[in-house]
Scaffold this motif. Structure first.
Motif, PDB file in Angstrom:
ATOM      1  N   SER A 137      -8.975   0.598  -2.341  1.00  0.00           N
ATOM      2  CA  SER A 137      -8.701   0.001  -1.028  1.00  0.00           C
ATOM      3  C   SER A 137      -9.791  -0.994  -0.655  1.00  0.00           C
ATOM      4  CB  SER A 137      -8.567   1.086   0.046  1.00  0.00           C
ATOM      5  OG  SER A 137      -9.813   1.675   0.320  1.00  0.00           O
TER       6      SER A 137
ATOM      7  N   ILE B  59      -2.929  -3.965   8.858  1.00  0.00           N
ATOM      8  CA  ILE B  59      -1.885  -4.382   7.918  1.00  0.00           C
ATOM      9  C   ILE B  59      -0.811  -5.158   8.685  1.00  0.00           C
ATOM     10  CG2 ILE B  59      -2.233  -2.515   6.247  1.00  0.00           C
ATOM     11  CD1 ILE B  59       0.021  -0.991   7.552  1.00  0.00           C
TER      12      ILE B  59
ATOM     13  N   LEU C 223       0.853  -1.179   0.000  1.00  0.00           N
ATOM     14  CA  LEU C 223       0.000   0.000   0.000  1.00  0.00           C
ATOM     15  C   LEU C 223       0.890   1.229   0.000  1.00  0.00           C
ATOM     16  CD1 LEU C 223      -2.265  -1.453   2.776  1.00  0.00           C
ATOM     17  CD2 LEU C 223      -3.019  -1.077   0.432  1.00  0.00           C
ATOM     18  N   THR C 224       0.725   2.081  -1.013  1.00  0.00           N
ATOM     19  CA  THR C 224       1.530   3.293  -1.061  1.00  0.00           C
ATOM     20  C   THR C 224       0.591   4.495  -1.004  1.00  0.00           C
ATOM     21  OG1 THR C 224       1.569   3.579  -3.469  1.00  0.00           O
ATOM     22  CG2 THR C 224       3.156   2.047  -2.533  1.00  0.00           C
ATOM     23  N   ASP C 225       1.179   5.647  -0.878  1.00  0.00           N
ATOM     24  CA  ASP C 225       0.399   6.863  -0.687  1.00  0.00           C
ATOM     25  C   ASP C 225      -0.183   7.355  -1.995  1.00  0.00           C
ATOM     26  OD1 ASP C 225      -0.372   9.044   1.130  1.00  0.00           O
ATOM     27  OD2 ASP C 225       0.843  10.263  -0.229  1.00  0.00           O
TER      28      ASP C 225
ATOM     29  N   ALA D 134       2.792  -1.756   3.965  1.00  0.00           N
ATOM     30  CA  ALA D 134       2.555  -0.351   3.602  1.00  0.00           C
ATOM     31  C   ALA D 134       3.856   0.413   3.680  1.00  0.00           C
ATOM     32  CB  ALA D 134       1.517   0.272   4.528  1.00  0.00           C
TER      33      ALA D 134
ATOM     34  N   THR E  75      -3.880   5.164  -0.877  1.00  0.00           N
ATOM     35  CA  THR E  75      -4.718   4.059  -1.352  1.00  0.00           C
ATOM     36  C   THR E  75      -6.079   4.187  -0.683  1.00  0.00           C
ATOM     37  OG1 THR E  75      -2.787   2.635  -1.634  1.00  0.00           O
ATOM     38  CG2 THR E  75      -4.935   1.560  -1.589  1.00  0.00           C
TER      39      THR E  75
ATOM     40  N   VAL F 167       4.857  -2.064   8.219  1.00  0.00           N
ATOM     41  CA  VAL F 167       5.220  -0.833   7.518  1.00  0.00           C
ATOM     42  C   VAL F 167       6.695  -0.961   7.165  1.00  0.00           C
ATOM     43  CG1 VAL F 167       5.460   1.672   7.694  1.00  0.00           C
ATOM     44  CG2 VAL F 167       3.509   0.524   8.778  1.00  0.00           C
TER      45      VAL F 167
ATOM     46  N   GLN G 284       0.009  -7.897   3.823  1.00  0.00           N
ATOM     47  CA  GLN G 284      -0.280  -6.491   3.549  1.00  0.00           C
ATOM     48  C   GLN G 284       0.868  -5.644   4.088  1.00  0.00           C
ATOM     49  OE1 GLN G 284      -3.517  -6.913   1.398  1.00  0.00           O
ATOM     50  NE2 GLN G 284      -3.527  -4.880   2.301  1.00  0.00           N
TER      51      GLN G 284
ATOM     52  N   ILE H  30      -3.954   5.540   3.923  1.00  0.00           N
ATOM     53  CA  ILE H  30      -4.712   4.362   3.513  1.00  0.00           C
ATOM     54  C   ILE H  30      -6.079   4.404   4.174  1.00  0.00           C
ATOM     55  CG2 ILE H  30      -4.765   1.835   3.517  1.00  0.00           C
ATOM     56  CD1 ILE H  30      -1.628   2.190   4.253  1.00  0.00           C
TER      57      ILE H  30
ATOM     58  N   ALA I  38      -0.284   4.842   7.550  1.00  0.00           N
ATOM     59  CA  ALA I  38       0.140   3.439   7.593  1.00  0.00           C
ATOM     60  C   ALA I  38       0.451   2.966   9.015  1.00  0.00           C
ATOM     61  CB  ALA I  38       1.363   3.258   6.702  1.00  0.00           C
TER      62      ALA I  38
END
Lengths: 318, 319
Positions: free
Chosen positions: B209, B259, B200-202, B221, B204, B262, B219, B227, B250
């Motif tokens: 999502s 998640i 998950l990147t900036d 991030a 989502t 990170v 998962q 997110i 995140a």
């Protein structure tokens, strides 16, 4: 209380007159019946003219009409022995989504639907049909149980969208919707969805990745609310009318795009004018859909559902 | 002035050659406002030296930094109807598409590529946020379907790297149905017994999502990535409260158990290789690529490999 939409005003006035005349006729011998009959024909004609050419934005109003039948009305009318079931077994009972077991025309089924409520108290109780993660997790739980017992699932879609709250986010709203879609797609039993009012975005499709997706004639189904779209793309919430046009959210548009499988006609003047007749039409349409699916085995049901969605939008391409 | 810009400058540029004159040598960090030299910034994987802000990067930059030796093969995306609704707001959708293509130098908001990571076959579906906010319409949905099929055909792990505001409004319901379509896609990978990992990147959010992006076996991030499902402003308007600064970040998602980990950008490749290896190369006899042998071309400001394991471990919720 009866509620009239802006574009129904002239019809409302006429109907008011008819009511008045009826009251008058109680005392007098005059031949009022004729007059009433004439006015009624006129009102009907007016209603037909209005509803024959509803604009998309007017349809949004009809779909959100406070007197429009909600999930619980259809359950009352169509499901016997309804046994509501509650809770996600993890955190809470979310009454924005109601569901349970019952009999539909003799067959045991699981029913799940967004419920908006019909007065201030019940609307608050049901959070205006905007579910939190718990609602979607309850839906997943009921679908899993239906799958285990081989019961068809009927979902009734009517939500402005999933609830945009801080707690909902932190308890995994996105994940709950994603898993709910996965639950729909994994079922080895028939899944029939009816959009009965507002099909609001991800919160709606979470219950509607079905073998057969039907829409009531004046319901709408959209990726974003016209208001939301207007404020993002036009940067002007007042442009909701334009957004409603551009987004192609009516049942006829969506049948054309093959995003839905069928349209259920509504009584003249919309479902809110005759809940009983509407419920019967919905019942008949769901029964027909289920009849077509009942003979299929679990793998076939699941495979066909998947293939249907994978094929969507590929039509007419080179 | 016009004579200078229109005549003299092109002449000079033609003489000198344009390639050596990048338009902007300095970038301002959106988080701490520090000026960063472009070469240093790209060497550091577009992570700010001062505040570790993970900046948004193109899909191709992602692919370059993740695959072995930056080598991969891009998959061709099937054609989809470009403007199924004939959508028009203040601008035509077709115009917006054209602008996006120019800006992002990509034909759509997703790039699919296959190659190896740590010698193990991998398919990556990477979003390009600069293409209409990475929004998911038919082409993006189809991209994920293609990526999943490629993974199944090649016996490869699938890695999805969303960077998206959600569904693409201009495609109406045809974008919303990409939610079930992409769920089916990643479910096929799962059924094939292949790992499906999400980074998950900036940012989502939205329909992305709430579909394939939350269904990974693992998962991951990036630090600071936003997110969530609903947008921050919509939530604030609904609850009539100001949200904490780290809301939907995140790290907070990790604390809430949403998640697994990170992972800083510089450690992503090693983490992916390790995780995929753990899921796929299950017996001592199988060849397990050594993490220490990889990643050296990437790690700029990365702690030594033996310090890695603790970083990514799930953290118990504190509330």
């Amino acid at each position: 209380m009866r509620h009239f939409l802006d574009f129904e005003k002239s019809v409302a006035e006429l109907e008011g007159k008819i009511e008045e005349l009826r009251h008058l006729s109680d005392g007098e011998e005059l031949n009022i019946a004729d007059e009433v009959g004439k006015l009624q024909t006129q009102a009907e004609k007016m209603l037909r003219q209005t509803y024959d050419k509803l604009t998309p934005w007017q349809r949004v109003q009809v779909a959100r009409h406070p007197n429009r039948p909600h999930a619980s009305d259809y359950i009352d009318a169509l499901i016997t022995d309804f046994t509501p079931l509650a809770g996600d077994r993890a955190y809470a009972e979310d009454r924005a989504i109601i569901g349970g077991l019952g009999r539909f025309r003799g067959w045991s089924v699981a029913v799940i639907g967004h419920e908006k409520g019909n007065d201030t108290d019940s609307r608050i109780d049901h959070n205006f049909g905007m579910a939190r993660p718990e609602g979607y997790r309850k839906a997943q739980r009921l679908m899993a149980m239906a799958d285990r017992f081989g019961l068809p699932v009927i979902t009734l879609v009517d939500t402005p969208g999933a609830y945009p709250g801080a707690g909902a986010e932190e308890r995994g709203q996105a994940e709950a919707i994603a898993e709910s879609i996965r639950s729909c797609l994994g079922l080895r039993v028939p899944l029939v969805s009816v959009v009965i009012g507002e099909g609001g975005s991800g919160g709606a499709i979470a219950l509607a990745a079905a073998n057969t997706v039907l829409m009531l004639e004046h319901s709408v189904y959209s990726v974003i609310s016209p208001e939301g779209c207007a404020s993002i793309l036009w940067r002007d919430g007042e442009k909701a009318r334009d957004a409603a046009e551009a987004l192609r959210i009516t049942s006829h548009d969506l049948l054309e795009f093959a995003v839905i499988d069928g349209i259920i006609d509504e009584p003249l003047g919309g479902a809110h004018r005759d809940s009983e007749a509407t419920a019967k039409s919905v019942g008949d349409a769901v029964a027909t859909a289920l009849d077509g699916l009942r003979g299929l085995d679990g793998d076939t049901l699941r495979t066909r559902r998947r293939e249907k969605f994978l094929e969507m939008g590929r039509n007419g391409l080179a | 002035m016009s004579w200078l810009t229109n005549f003299v400058r092109p002449k000079i540029q033609a003489l000198v050659g344009k390639k050596d004159v990048p338009e902007n040598l300095w970038h301002r960090c959106p988080a701490c406002d520090q000026m960063l030299f472009h070469r240093e910034l790209s060497d550091n994987l577009h992570v700010c030296h001062h505040c570790s802000c993970h900046m948004r990067i193109s899909a191709v930059t992602r692919l370059d930094m993740l695959f072995d030796d930056g080598k991969y093969e891009r998959a061709k995306l099937p054609a989809v109807a470009a403007d199924p609704l004939k959508f028009r707001d203040t601008k035509r959708y077709t115009e917006r598409l054209r602008d996006a293509e120019t800006r992002a130098s990509e034909p759509e908001a997703i790039v699919i590529a296959s190659g190896e990571m740590g010698g193990v076959p991998t398919v990556v579906a990477a979003f390009d946020f600069s293409f209409m906010g990475g929004s998911m319409g038919q082409a993006v949905g189809e991209g994920l379907v293609v990526a999943a099929r490629l993974a199944c055909d090649q016996g490869a792990a699938l890695i999805a790297i969303p960077a998206s505001g959600g569904a693409r409004m201009q495609e109406g319901m045809l974008s919303l149905i990409q939610m079930p379509r992409t769920v089916i896609a990643v479910e096929q990978v799962r059924e094939a017994g292949l790992p499906y990992i999400v980074i998950l990147t900036d940012p989502t959010t939205g329909g992305v999502s709430a579909s394939f992006a939350m269904l990974g076996d693992i998962q991951i991030a990036e630090p600071g990535a936003m997110i969530g499902f609903a947008g921050r402003r919509v939530i604030e308007d609904t609850i009539r409260e100001e949200l904490p600064d780290d809301f939907q970040q995140a790290e907070r998602m990790l604390d809430h158990g949403l998640i697994d980990m990170v992972v800083p950008r510089g450690e992503l490749r090693d983490t992916l290789i390790r995780v995929i290896s753990l899921l796929r190369q299950k017996t001592p006899g199988e060849l397990v690529p050594k993490i220490a042998e990889t990643g050296t071309t990437l790690a700029i400001e990365v702690p030594p490999v033996d310090a890695l394991p603790g970083d990514g471990a799930p953290v118990a919720s504190s509330d």
